[in-house]
Design a protein around this motif. Structure first.
Motif, PDB file in Angstrom:
ATOM      1  N   PRO A  40       0.635 -11.646  -6.228  1.00 23.26           N
ATOM      2  CA  PRO A  40       0.505 -11.827  -4.776  1.00 23.26           C
ATOM      3  C   PRO A  40       0.394 -10.486  -4.059  1.00 23.26           C
ATOM      4  CG  PRO A  40       2.269 -13.198  -5.659  1.00 23.26           C
ATOM      5  CD  PRO A  40       1.847 -12.291  -6.771  1.00 23.26           C
ATOM      6  N   LEU A  41      -0.186 -10.484  -2.875  1.00 20.22           N
ATOM      7  CA  LEU A  41      -0.433  -9.246  -2.135  1.00 20.22           C
ATOM      8  C   LEU A  41       0.843  -8.493  -1.792  1.00 20.22           C
ATOM      9  CD1 LEU A  41      -3.261 -10.411   0.314  1.00 20.22           C
ATOM     10  CD2 LEU A  41      -3.496  -8.991  -1.736  1.00 20.22           C
ATOM     11  N   ASN A  42       1.936  -9.223  -1.566  1.00 25.25           N
ATOM     12  CA  ASN A  42       3.174  -8.562  -1.151  1.00 25.25           C
ATOM     13  C   ASN A  42       4.040  -8.123  -2.329  1.00 25.25           C
ATOM     14  OD1 ASN A  42       3.906 -11.088  -1.999  1.00 25.25           O
ATOM     15  ND2 ASN A  42       5.315 -11.492  -0.296  1.00 25.25           N
ATOM     16  N   THR A  43       3.517  -8.248  -3.561  1.00 25.75           N
ATOM     17  CA  THR A  43       4.305  -7.879  -4.740  1.00 25.75           C
ATOM     18  C   THR A  43       4.648  -6.399  -4.741  1.00 25.75           C
ATOM     19  OG1 THR A  43       3.254  -9.616  -6.059  1.00 25.75           O
ATOM     20  CG2 THR A  43       4.372  -7.855  -7.262  1.00 25.75           C
ATOM     21  N   SER A  44       3.661  -5.541  -4.419  1.00 25.56           N
ATOM     22  CA  SER A  44       3.914  -4.101  -4.432  1.00 25.56           C
ATOM     23  C   SER A  44       4.958  -3.717  -3.388  1.00 25.56           C
ATOM     24  CB  SER A  44       2.612  -3.326  -4.201  1.00 25.56           C
ATOM     25  OG  SER A  44       2.055  -3.649  -2.942  1.00 25.56           O
ATOM     26  N   LYS A  45       4.916  -4.368  -2.229  1.00 24.51           N
ATOM     27  CA  LYS A  45       5.912  -4.064  -1.201  1.00 24.51           C
ATOM     28  C   LYS A  45       7.301  -4.470  -1.671  1.00 24.51           C
ATOM     29  CE  LYS A  45       6.976  -4.644   3.703  1.00 24.51           C
ATOM     30  NZ  LYS A  45       6.512  -5.165   5.001  1.00 24.51           N
ATOM     31  N   PHE A  46       7.385  -5.628  -2.312  1.00 25.36           N
ATOM     32  CA  PHE A  46       8.674  -6.084  -2.839  1.00 25.36           C
ATOM     33  C   PHE A  46       9.201  -5.118  -3.900  1.00 25.36           C
ATOM     34  CE2 PHE A  46      10.828  -8.329  -6.329  1.00 25.36           C
ATOM     35  CZ  PHE A  46      11.953  -8.779  -5.661  1.00 25.36           C
ATOM     36  N   GLY A 108       1.335  13.775   7.570  1.00 25.85           N
ATOM     37  CA  GLY A 108       2.617  13.560   6.908  1.00 25.85           C
ATOM     38  C   GLY A 108       2.448  13.058   5.490  1.00 25.85           C
ATOM     39  N   SER A 109       1.485  12.176   5.278  1.00 22.32           N
ATOM     40  CA  SER A 109       1.219  11.641   3.942  1.00 22.32           C
ATOM     41  C   SER A 109       0.707  12.729   3.007  1.00 22.32           C
ATOM     42  CB  SER A 109       0.199  10.497   4.027  1.00 22.32           C
ATOM     43  OG  SER A 109       0.684   9.454   4.842  1.00 22.32           O
ATOM     44  N   LYS A 227      -4.990  -2.628  -6.634  1.00 19.17           N
ATOM     45  CA  LYS A 227      -5.205  -3.260  -5.337  1.00 19.17           C
ATOM     46  C   LYS A 227      -6.089  -2.430  -4.407  1.00 19.17           C
ATOM     47  CE  LYS A 227      -2.555  -6.948  -5.847  1.00 19.17           C
ATOM     48  NZ  LYS A 227      -3.108  -8.325  -5.822  1.00 19.17           N
ATOM     49  N   ILE A 228      -6.491  -1.229  -4.850  1.00 23.83           N
ATOM     50  CA  ILE A 228      -7.335  -0.395  -4.003  1.00 23.83           C
ATOM     51  C   ILE A 228      -8.713  -1.034  -3.849  1.00 23.83           C
ATOM     52  CG2 ILE A 228      -8.506   1.827  -3.808  1.00 23.83           C
ATOM     53  CD1 ILE A 228      -6.192   3.129  -5.185  1.00 23.83           C
ATOM     54  N   GLU A 229      -9.134  -1.219  -2.623  1.00 25.11           N
ATOM     55  CA  GLU A 229     -10.451  -1.801  -2.348  1.00 25.11           C
ATOM     56  C   GLU A 229     -11.429  -0.779  -1.793  1.00 25.11           C
ATOM     57  OE1 GLU A 229      -9.757  -5.050   0.248  1.00 25.11           O
ATOM     58  OE2 GLU A 229      -8.750  -6.294  -1.263  1.00 25.11           O
ATOM     59  N   LYS A 230     -10.927   0.323  -1.268  1.00 23.56           N
ATOM     60  CA  LYS A 230     -11.800   1.361  -0.728  1.00 23.56           C
ATOM     61  C   LYS A 230     -11.161   2.718  -0.954  1.00 23.56           C
ATOM     62  CE  LYS A 230      -9.813   0.744   3.916  1.00 23.56           C
ATOM     63  NZ  LYS A 230     -10.109   0.518   5.340  1.00 23.56           N
ATOM     64  N   TRP A 231     -12.022   3.726  -1.071  1.00 24.39           N
ATOM     65  CA  TRP A 231     -11.558   5.090  -1.318  1.00 24.39           C
ATOM     66  C   TRP A 231     -12.043   5.971  -0.161  1.00 24.39           C
ATOM     67  CZ3 TRP A 231      -8.717   6.372  -5.782  1.00 24.39           C
ATOM     68  CH2 TRP A 231      -8.617   5.354  -6.731  1.00 24.39           C
ATOM     69  N   ASP A 232     -11.351   5.882   0.961  1.00 24.74           N
ATOM     70  CA  ASP A 232     -11.757   6.630   2.147  1.00 24.74           C
ATOM     71  C   ASP A 232     -11.097   8.009   2.236  1.00 24.74           C
ATOM     72  OD1 ASP A 232     -13.305   4.502   2.900  1.00 24.74           O
ATOM     73  OD2 ASP A 232     -11.782   3.626   4.213  1.00 24.74           O
ATOM     74  N   ALA A 285       5.995   4.901   2.127  1.00 21.35           N
ATOM     75  CA  ALA A 285       4.859   4.346   2.863  1.00 21.35           C
ATOM     76  C   ALA A 285       5.164   2.940   3.350  1.00 21.35           C
ATOM     77  CB  ALA A 285       3.615   4.342   1.984  1.00 21.35           C
ATOM     78  N   GLU A 286       5.848   2.164   2.499  1.00 25.06           N
ATOM     79  CA  GLU A 286       6.184   0.792   2.888  1.00 25.06           C
ATOM     80  C   GLU A 286       7.250   0.783   3.979  1.00 25.06           C
ATOM     81  OE1 GLU A 286       4.422  -1.517   1.939  1.00 25.06           O
ATOM     82  OE2 GLU A 286       3.492  -0.863   0.059  1.00 25.06           O
ATOM     83  N   VAL A 287       8.188   1.715   3.885  1.00 23.86           N
ATOM     84  CA  VAL A 287       9.311   1.734   4.834  1.00 23.86           C
ATOM     85  C   VAL A 287       8.912   2.339   6.169  1.00 23.86           C
ATOM     86  CG1 VAL A 287      11.645   2.626   5.235  1.00 23.86           C
ATOM     87  CG2 VAL A 287      10.990   1.832   2.950  1.00 23.86           C
ATOM     88  N   TYR A 288       8.046   3.389   6.151  1.00 24.27           N
ATOM     89  CA  TYR A 288       7.744   4.140   7.369  1.00 24.27           C
ATOM     90  C   TYR A 288       6.283   4.025   7.823  1.00 24.27           C
ATOM     91  CZ  TYR A 288      12.316   6.219   6.665  1.00 24.27           C
ATOM     92  OH  TYR A 288      13.665   6.407   6.500  1.00 24.27           O
ATOM     93  N   ASN A 289       5.522   3.152   7.180  1.00 24.77           N
ATOM     94  CA  ASN A 289       4.150   2.871   7.614  1.00 24.77           C
ATOM     95  C   ASN A 289       3.282   4.133   7.610  1.00 24.77           C
ATOM     96  OD1 ASN A 289       2.013   1.266   8.452  1.00 24.77           O
ATOM     97  ND2 ASN A 289       2.482   1.562  10.633  1.00 24.77           N
ATOM     98  N   LEU A 290       3.153   4.747   6.434  1.00 23.33           N
ATOM     99  CA  LEU A 290       2.333   5.941   6.267  1.00 23.33           C
ATOM    100  C   LEU A 290       0.929   5.572   5.813  1.00 23.33           C
ATOM    101  CD1 LEU A 290       5.016   8.143   4.489  1.00 23.33           C
ATOM    102  CD2 LEU A 290       4.305   8.302   6.872  1.00 23.33           C
ATOM    103  N   ASP A 291       0.102   6.588   5.540  1.00 23.03           N
ATOM    104  CA  ASP A 291      -1.284   6.398   5.112  1.00 23.03           C
ATOM    105  C   ASP A 291      -1.306   6.006   3.638  1.00 23.03           C
ATOM    106  OD1 ASP A 291      -3.954   6.572   4.382  1.00 23.03           O
ATOM    107  OD2 ASP A 291      -4.348   8.322   5.628  1.00 23.03           O
ATOM    108  N   ARG A 292      -1.309   4.719   3.356  1.00 21.10           N
ATOM    109  CA  ARG A 292      -1.201   4.227   1.981  1.00 21.10           C
ATOM    110  C   ARG A 292      -2.417   4.607   1.145  1.00 21.10           C
ATOM    111  NH1 ARG A 292       1.047   0.846   5.480  1.00 21.10           N
ATOM    112  NH2 ARG A 292       3.079  -0.114   5.060  1.00 21.10           N
ATOM    113  N   ASP A 293      -3.615   4.559   1.732  1.00 23.20           N
ATOM    114  CA  ASP A 293      -4.825   4.887   0.983  1.00 23.20           C
ATOM    115  C   ASP A 293      -4.797   6.326   0.480  1.00 23.20           C
ATOM    116  OD1 ASP A 293      -5.883   2.368   1.275  1.00 23.20           O
ATOM    117  OD2 ASP A 293      -7.079   2.878   3.038  1.00 23.20           O
TER     118      ASP A 293
END
Length: 318
Positions: A40-46, A108-109, A227-232, A285-293
């Motif tokens: 599931p999509l939220n597995t990595s966050k868990f 920061g990331s 889960k990476i869909e784009k490499w920006d 990144a999950e806790v502080y909403n950073l640049d995950r990509d």
């Protein structure tokens, strides 16, 4: 040691040990890649939150109880010096890495991706395969110092400052974020409970938990990669990875040589300072909403870079 004779180069190499070092990295990361196809999509966050609150604190608790600190008094200073060097290099490297759409979260990331190495998971795996058990405490103490001072000390301050929103949080909130990091409390509890003996079955279970946490964490890397869909963020990620697994360990290895270290002690410091970008950045990144990509791209590049750099570090600093 500079090797000009190709025969000397290859004879100084132990391919069996190198393969043993690669196997756990490949296997558990591969497990995560396979799982990414149906998880599931939220597995990595868990998984990230579980590592933040349970896995990493448990690992630091065990390591704090079992490590002999008196025999390696200067190792923490090397770890902190590597963090400071990485921070400075990140500030310089950002001038070449930043893109038009970059924001404070990206900066920061980038700093975190350059600073934070995977000492607790990849570092301990590599040193246990490539160096003598006589110096295990060196690697463990480096990992503890790096985690306490960097991954869950300075890093939380940086993540809290650059993450969450464009509004700068008050200074007391930054300090509160650092003070409430579970890993710091776990380390303190582990340190102050050293005189208290535990039943053998519990001690054995705690030792096993370290390697379970490592397997769990490496699987998270594979899961996030899958889960990476784009490499920006290719450019900043490549620069951060180059600094992480190329420049920093080279500087530490040369510095160790200048101070008279050779063989396993020098190799341990080089390997620990040059581990790929740590999983803690994903947790932050999950806790502080950073640049995950940017973060996951740097992890990918730094893992690939490690594969190529590892034989070089073994030959020149081993």
């Amino acid at each position: 040691m500079l090797l000009s004779d190709p025969d000397q180069f290859w004879s100084s190499f132990h391919f069996g040990e190198l393969i043993n070092a690669y196997i756990p990295l490949m296997v558990w990361t591969g497990v995560g890649l396979v799982a990414s196809r149906f998880a599931p999509l939220n597995t990595s966050k868990f998984m990230g939150i579980t590592l933040y609150w349970v896995g990493v604190p448990l690992q630091l608790f065990v390591l704090a109880r079992h490590t002999q600190f008196s025999d390696t008094p200067y190792i923490p200073y090397v770890a902190i010096a590597a963090l400071i060097l990485s921070w400075l290099l990140a500030l310089v490297g950002w001038q070449f890495a930043k893109q038009e759409d970059s924001d404070r979260s990206s900066l920061g990331s980038f700093i975190l991706a350059t600073m934070l190495g995977n000492t607790g998971f990849v570092g301990l795996t590599l040193t246990s395969s490539l160096t003598s058990s006589t110096y295990t405490d060196w690697a463990v103490l480096y990992s503890i110092a790096s985690n306490v001072a960097g991954n869950y000390g300075i890093a939380v301050f940086i993540a809290s400052y650059f993450g969450k929103s464009d509004v700068k949080p008050p200074w007391w909130k930054l300090l509160l974020d650092v003070a409430t990091v579970p890993s710091l409390w776990a380390f303190a509890i582990g340190w102050y409970t050293r005189p208290i003996g535990l039943p053998d079955v519990i001690e054995s279970g705690l030792d096993v938990s370290i390697w379970v946490t490592i397997a769990f964490a490496l699987s998270l890397v594979g899961l996030r990669l899958g889960k990476i869909e784009k490499w920006d963020s290719l450019k900043p990620a490549a620069i951060a990875a180059f600094l992480r697994v190329g420049i920093v360990p080279l500087a530490i290895g040369l510095g160790a040589t200048m101070f008279g270290l050779r063989d396993d002690p020098r190799l341990i410091l080089t390997l620990m300072s040059g581990t790929p970008t740590g999983l803690s950045v994903l947790i932050l990144a999950e806790v502080y909403n950073l640049d995950r990509d940017l973060l996951i791209s740097t992890i990918a590049f730094s893992f690939i870079g490690l594969i190529f750099m590892l034989p070089i570090w073994i030959v020149f600093f081993g």
